[in-house]
Design a protein around this motif. Structure first.
Motif, mmCIF file in Angstrom:
data_model
loop_
_atom_site.group_PDB
_atom_site.id
_atom_site.type_symbol
_atom_site.label_atom_id
_atom_site.label_comp_id
_atom_site.label_asym_id
_atom_site.label_seq_id
_atom_site.Cartn_x
_atom_site.Cartn_y
_atom_site.Cartn_z
ATOM 1 N N GLU A 23 -31.321 47.130 -12.314
ATOM 2 C CA GLU A 23 -30.386 48.163 -12.754
ATOM 3 C C GLU A 23 -30.971 49.554 -12.508
ATOM 4 O OE1 GLU A 23 -27.451 47.608 -13.741
ATOM 5 O OE2 GLU A 23 -27.434 45.475 -14.272
ATOM 6 N N PHE A 35 -31.764 52.157 -14.067
ATOM 7 C CA PHE A 35 -32.064 52.687 -15.403
ATOM 8 C C PHE A 35 -33.250 53.641 -15.305
ATOM 9 C CE2 PHE A 35 -34.290 52.579 -19.451
ATOM 10 C CZ PHE A 35 -33.255 52.776 -20.340
ATOM 11 N N ASN A 43 -27.211 53.998 -18.220
ATOM 12 C CA ASN A 43 -27.575 53.285 -19.437
ATOM 13 C C ASN A 43 -26.933 51.907 -19.464
ATOM 14 O OD1 ASN A 43 -28.764 52.932 -21.986
ATOM 15 N ND2 ASN A 43 -26.849 53.490 -22.985
ATOM 16 N N VAL A 44 -27.698 50.910 -19.838
ATOM 17 C CA VAL A 44 -27.198 49.538 -19.906
ATOM 18 C C VAL A 44 -27.086 49.125 -21.358
ATOM 19 C CG1 VAL A 44 -27.598 47.144 -19.245
ATOM 20 C CG2 VAL A 44 -28.319 49.006 -17.721
ATOM 21 N N GLU A 45 -25.906 48.709 -21.764
ATOM 22 C CA GLU A 45 -25.702 48.291 -23.149
ATOM 23 C C GLU A 45 -26.386 46.957 -23.411
ATOM 24 O OE1 GLU A 45 -21.621 48.240 -24.200
ATOM 25 O OE2 GLU A 45 -21.326 50.390 -23.891
ATOM 26 N N LYS A 86 -26.989 43.240 -25.019
ATOM 27 C CA LYS A 86 -26.126 42.078 -25.172
ATOM 28 C C LYS A 86 -25.687 41.943 -26.628
ATOM 29 C CE LYS A 86 -26.494 40.733 -20.890
ATOM 30 N NZ LYS A 86 -25.319 40.765 -19.977
#
Length: 231
Positions: A20, A22, A26-28, A30
């Motif tokens: 990703e 990053f 931004n990665v949410e 799980k």
């Protein structure tokens, strides 16, 4: 010998990255991810269950006597020791502790500690219920540790002193102001005063009941006499 690797390197130049982008994107986390601990001191009743159940001993608390009958308590959460198992959250009866979805925990030492403080009245002694109790059950409903049992039918009130965390919530919720914390040396006197007050209370209730019954009989007799006169 380098040709097979050259072919692989060339193909990778035109392939999409497997990671990703990053932190540019931004990665949410799980669903149900257990990340940084959030602590709300306004909800905390200082039962200490989180400290007791934390296996890595990542939770500690300190006290400061403010000298005016109150004390400041601070809960410290060391995220460098925390295993994020969620046990503290599960045992917190007032939902003062939650594990958020925040996984951004790479930084300086200050970024890896969470803490919060509250100021409570210093309470000692054991919880005592006086003679004015009406067995409404509000103390039982608001007890975060479920230490109080109230039975309106049998008019009984009980407290498990081992479970009671002396938070004082029940005392603040009592509409008759008959709950208080009594020291061991004053317990016998409190029990005696309660017993005497109950005797007076029962006598007054019996007197009121008799007066009400007499009034009802008089009203019935008057109504019958009026009916006989009209007949």
């Amino acid at each position: 010998m380098i040709f097979p690797f050259l072919k692989e390197a060339t193909s990778n130049l035109f392939s999409r990255p497997s990671t990703e982008n990053f932190p540019a994107v931004n990665v949410e986390a799980k669903p149900n991810y257990r990340g940084r601990i959030a602590y709300d001191p306004e909800k905390c009743v200082n039962c200490g269950e989180c400290v007791k159940v934390c296996a890595p001993e990542a939770i500690t608390r300190t006290y400061e006597d403010l000298g005016d009958g109150t004390r400041k308590g601070t809960y410290h959460f060391n995220l460098t020791s925390c295993t994020f198992c969620g046990t503290c959250q599960d045992f917190c009866s007032t939902n003062a502790i939650t594990l958020t979805e925040d996984y951004h925990m790479v930084g300086d030492a200050a970024d890896l500690f969470t803490e919060g403080s509250w100021i409570h009245e210093i309470i000692t002694g054991k919880l005592f219920c006086g003679a004015d109790c009406i067995f409404c059950g509000l103390c039982m409903k608001n007890c975060p540790e479920e230490a109080i049992t109230v039975d309106r039918k049998t008019k009984t009130w009980k407290v498990d002193h081992e479970l009671c965390c002396q938070c004082g919530i029940c005392k603040s919720k009592c509409p008759k102001k008959c709950l208080d914390f009594v020291e061991a040396e004053d317990w016998e006197a409190a029990e005696k005063a309660k017993a005497e007050a109950l005797v007076v209370k029962e006598a007054e209730e019996a007197k009121a009941k008799a007066a009400k019954l007499a009034a009802a009989k008089a009203a019935k007799a008057a109504k019958e006499a009026e009916a006989a006169k009209e007949g």
